[in-house]
Each structure stands twice: as C-alpha cells, then as structure tokens.
Design a protein around this motif. Structure first.
Motif, mmCIF file in Angstrom:
data_model
loop_
_atom_site.group_PDB
_atom_site.id
_atom_site.type_symbol
_atom_site.label_atom_id
_atom_site.label_comp_id
_atom_site.label_asym_id
_atom_site.label_seq_id
_atom_site.Cartn_x
_atom_site.Cartn_y
_atom_site.Cartn_z
ATOM 1 N N ALA A 4 0.839 -1.207 0.000
ATOM 2 C CA ALA A 4 0.000 0.000 0.000
ATOM 3 C C ALA A 4 0.871 1.253 0.000
ATOM 4 C CB ALA A 4 -0.923 -0.003 1.207
ATOM 5 N N PHE A 5 1.943 1.250 0.799
ATOM 6 C CA PHE A 5 2.864 2.394 0.802
ATOM 7 C C PHE A 5 3.547 2.546 -0.550
ATOM 8 C CE2 PHE A 5 3.015 2.022 5.541
ATOM 9 C CZ PHE A 5 2.515 3.285 5.797
ATOM 10 N N LEU A 6 3.911 1.439 -1.167
ATOM 11 C CA LEU A 6 4.558 1.488 -2.477
ATOM 12 C C LEU A 6 3.625 2.103 -3.520
ATOM 13 C CD1 LEU A 6 7.232 0.673 -3.802
ATOM 14 C CD2 LEU A 6 6.187 -1.501 -4.382
ATOM 15 N N ILE A 7 2.368 1.708 -3.501
ATOM 16 C CA ILE A 7 1.392 2.266 -4.437
ATOM 17 C C ILE A 7 1.208 3.766 -4.172
ATOM 18 C CG2 ILE A 7 -1.062 2.244 -5.092
ATOM 19 C CD1 ILE A 7 -0.938 -0.835 -4.647
ATOM 20 N N ALA A 8 1.141 4.142 -2.883
ATOM 21 C CA ALA A 8 1.000 5.564 -2.538
ATOM 22 C C ALA A 8 2.208 6.363 -3.019
ATOM 23 C CB ALA A 8 0.824 5.726 -1.032
ATOM 24 N N CYS A 9 3.412 5.789 -2.908
ATOM 25 C CA CYS A 9 4.616 6.480 -3.387
ATOM 26 C C CYS A 9 4.597 6.662 -4.895
ATOM 27 C CB CYS A 9 5.864 5.713 -2.966
ATOM 28 S SG CYS A 9 6.256 5.861 -1.225
ATOM 29 N N VAL A 10 4.125 5.646 -5.610
ATOM 30 C CA VAL A 10 4.046 5.755 -7.069
ATOM 31 C C VAL A 10 3.048 6.843 -7.457
ATOM 32 C CG1 VAL A 10 3.315 4.551 -9.161
ATOM 33 C CG2 VAL A 10 4.808 3.408 -7.529
ATOM 34 N N VAL A 11 1.883 6.873 -6.807
ATOM 35 C CA VAL A 11 0.876 7.897 -7.096
ATOM 36 C C VAL A 11 1.440 9.280 -6.778
ATOM 37 C CG1 VAL A 11 -1.381 8.801 -6.370
ATOM 38 C CG2 VAL A 11 -1.090 6.358 -6.824
ATOM 39 N N GLU A 12 2.133 9.400 -5.647
ATOM 40 C CA GLU A 12 2.726 10.680 -5.264
ATOM 41 C C GLU A 12 3.769 11.136 -6.284
ATOM 42 O OE1 GLU A 12 5.458 12.509 -1.658
ATOM 43 O OE2 GLU A 12 5.261 10.339 -1.902
ATOM 44 N N THR A 13 4.599 10.204 -6.739
ATOM 45 C CA THR A 13 5.626 10.544 -7.715
ATOM 46 C C THR A 13 5.011 11.043 -9.021
ATOM 47 O OG1 THR A 13 7.083 8.898 -6.726
ATOM 48 C CG2 THR A 13 7.646 9.636 -8.933
ATOM 49 N N VAL A 14 3.982 10.382 -9.483
ATOM 50 C CA VAL A 14 3.303 10.804 -10.714
ATOM 51 C C VAL A 14 2.642 12.167 -10.509
ATOM 52 C CG1 VAL A 14 1.405 10.268 -12.294
ATOM 53 C CG2 VAL A 14 2.983 8.467 -11.578
ATOM 54 N N ALA A 15 2.007 12.357 -9.349
ATOM 55 C CA ALA A 15 1.349 13.641 -9.066
ATOM 56 C C ALA A 15 2.367 14.776 -9.022
ATOM 57 C CB ALA A 15 0.583 13.556 -7.756
ATOM 58 N N ILE A 16 3.503 14.548 -8.394
ATOM 59 C CA ILE A 16 4.547 15.575 -8.336
ATOM 60 C C ILE A 16 5.023 15.912 -9.746
ATOM 61 C CG2 ILE A 16 6.965 15.963 -7.678
ATOM 62 C CD1 ILE A 16 6.318 14.548 -5.047
ATOM 63 N N HIS A 17 5.218 14.896 -10.563
ATOM 64 C CA HIS A 17 5.687 15.121 -11.931
ATOM 65 C C HIS A 17 4.690 15.964 -12.738
ATOM 66 C CE1 HIS A 17 8.044 14.379 -15.494
ATOM 67 N NE2 HIS A 17 6.950 14.002 -16.140
ATOM 68 N N LEU A 18 3.409 15.750 -12.497
ATOM 69 C CA LEU A 18 2.388 16.480 -13.241
ATOM 70 C C LEU A 18 2.081 17.861 -12.668
ATOM 71 C CD1 LEU A 18 -0.125 13.573 -13.894
ATOM 72 C CD2 LEU A 18 1.506 14.567 -15.516
ATOM 73 N N LEU A 19 2.244 18.050 -11.358
ATOM 74 C CA LEU A 19 1.800 19.278 -10.718
ATOM 75 C C LEU A 19 2.896 20.322 -10.473
ATOM 76 C CD1 LEU A 19 -0.676 17.764 -8.100
ATOM 77 C CD2 LEU A 19 -1.221 18.872 -10.271
ATOM 78 N N VAL A 20 4.135 19.887 -10.325
ATOM 79 C CA VAL A 20 5.209 20.840 -10.021
ATOM 80 C C VAL A 20 5.743 21.426 -11.330
ATOM 81 C CG1 VAL A 20 7.511 21.094 -9.001
ATOM 82 C CG2 VAL A 20 5.806 19.656 -7.883
ATOM 83 N N PRO A 21 5.688 22.758 -11.483
ATOM 84 C CA PRO A 21 6.074 23.366 -12.763
ATOM 85 C C PRO A 21 7.587 23.570 -12.936
ATOM 86 C CG PRO A 21 5.189 25.038 -11.297
ATOM 87 C CD PRO A 21 5.065 23.725 -10.589
ATOM 88 N N TRP A 22 8.357 23.619 -11.871
ATOM 89 C CA TRP A 22 9.786 23.911 -11.980
ATOM 90 C C TRP A 22 10.578 22.623 -12.176
ATOM 91 C CZ3 TRP A 22 6.892 25.661 -7.732
ATOM 92 C CH2 TRP A 22 6.436 26.971 -7.871
ATOM 93 N N PRO A 23 11.317 22.509 -13.271
ATOM 94 C CA PRO A 23 12.058 21.273 -13.565
ATOM 95 C C PRO A 23 13.065 20.893 -12.473
ATOM 96 C CG PRO A 23 12.026 22.693 -15.494
ATOM 97 C CD PRO A 23 11.419 23.472 -14.370
ATOM 98 N N TRP A 24 13.772 21.876 -11.905
ATOM 99 C CA TRP A 24 14.783 21.546 -10.886
ATOM 100 C C TRP A 24 14.135 20.954 -9.632
ATOM 101 C CZ3 TRP A 24 14.554 23.699 -6.066
ATOM 102 C CH2 TRP A 24 13.753 24.836 -5.920
#
Length: 162
Positions: A4-24
């Motif tokens: 469950a934690f692994l799935i949550a981390c994957v979802v979080e990683t995808v969300a960060i990639h889509l929502l954070v505008p600054w590449p660095w």
C-alpha cells in the motif's frame, strides 16, 4: 502494508511530476521519491530471499537474513492456523514469539518444550534472547506449513497433533 505504501509512493511521484512546474524541483523530488522506494522494496524482497526453512532435521525460523530459532521436529507439538493483527514488529511476550509480516501473523507453531530464541534487530549486538513455548508467524500458505510440519513429525515417529 508495504505494498500500500509502495502504491502511494508511485501515485505521489506521478502527481509531483504532473503538478510541479519547476524542472529543478520536480527532478529533486523525483530523486527523493525513488530513494524512498528502496527501503520498501528491500522489506518485500527480504521476505522472499530469506524465507523460513523446513527439512527433515529442523525448522529454521528467520526474520530477514537473521536466524531467530532452529526447532527440531520432535519439539514441535503441532501447528494451527490463527490470524492475528495485533503485532507489527517481532517481539516475545508471555512465552510467545511473534514474527509478523505486513498483515500480522497467520500460523501458530506449538512447542513441546520451551525454546530460546534470538529476537531480530538491525544491529547484531543488540539482539536479545527470550524463552518461548509458541511461535506465531506469517507464512504464505499456513495450510501447507501445517501439513509439512505434520509430515516431518510423522517421519520421526511423532504423532501429528494440533
């Protein structure tokens, strides 16, 4: 629970990639997120790479790479399927050794004579000992373990109770 934690981390990683505008910042958070996967994958892999072992002469109970106890077949009184969710880490209480997996314990191994066990710990020198008369642990198929223990005991001339 680790899955469950692994799935949550994957979802979080995808969300960060889509929502954070600054590449660095996106790259930095991606590295930190991937680094967080390592302990979770290690925890899951340890259970596959270092399982409990049963042969004709002994039942080796392990937690990760550490051997907790070695039980002779003649000292095994029986085994019963019993789900328990109360413990989340290895502990010895009231003569019972609990070695839970992510979902608690699912089998009890009853012993004829008390057995000295070495509780697992990250640091070898901090491992403590305890005397137990029962071992509650997590296995993939408790029915198979129970049948295998009964067969091992019958091979040594011991009746299979439990």
């Amino acid at each position: 629970m680790p899955i469950a934690f692994l799935i949550a981390c994957v979802v979080e990683t995808v969300a960060i990639h889509l929502l954070v505008p600054w590449p660095w910042l996106r790259t930095t958070l991606l590295v930190v997120s991937v680094y967080g996967f390592v302990p979770l994958l290690g925890m899951l892999a340890a259970r596959v790479v270092h399982p409990h072992l049963l042969d004709d002469t002994r039942f080796t109970i392990r937690s990760g790479h550490q051997t907790v106890a070695t039980v002779r077949p003649e000292n095994i009184l029986g085994a019963r399927v019993h789900r328990r969710f109360g413990h989340t880490s290895p502990v010895a209480e009231d003569g019972v050794l609990y070695l839970p997996g992510p979902d608690g314990t699912n089998v009890d191994v009853l012993l004829r004579d008390p057995l000295e066990v070495r509780l697992p710990h990250l640091f070898e020198r901090r491992r403590t000992t305890a005397e137990v008369a029962r071992v509650a642990l997590q296995v993939d198929d408790p029915g198979d373990l129970r049948a295998a223990l009964a067969m091992t005991r019958s091979d040594t001339g011991i009746s299979s109770a439990g």
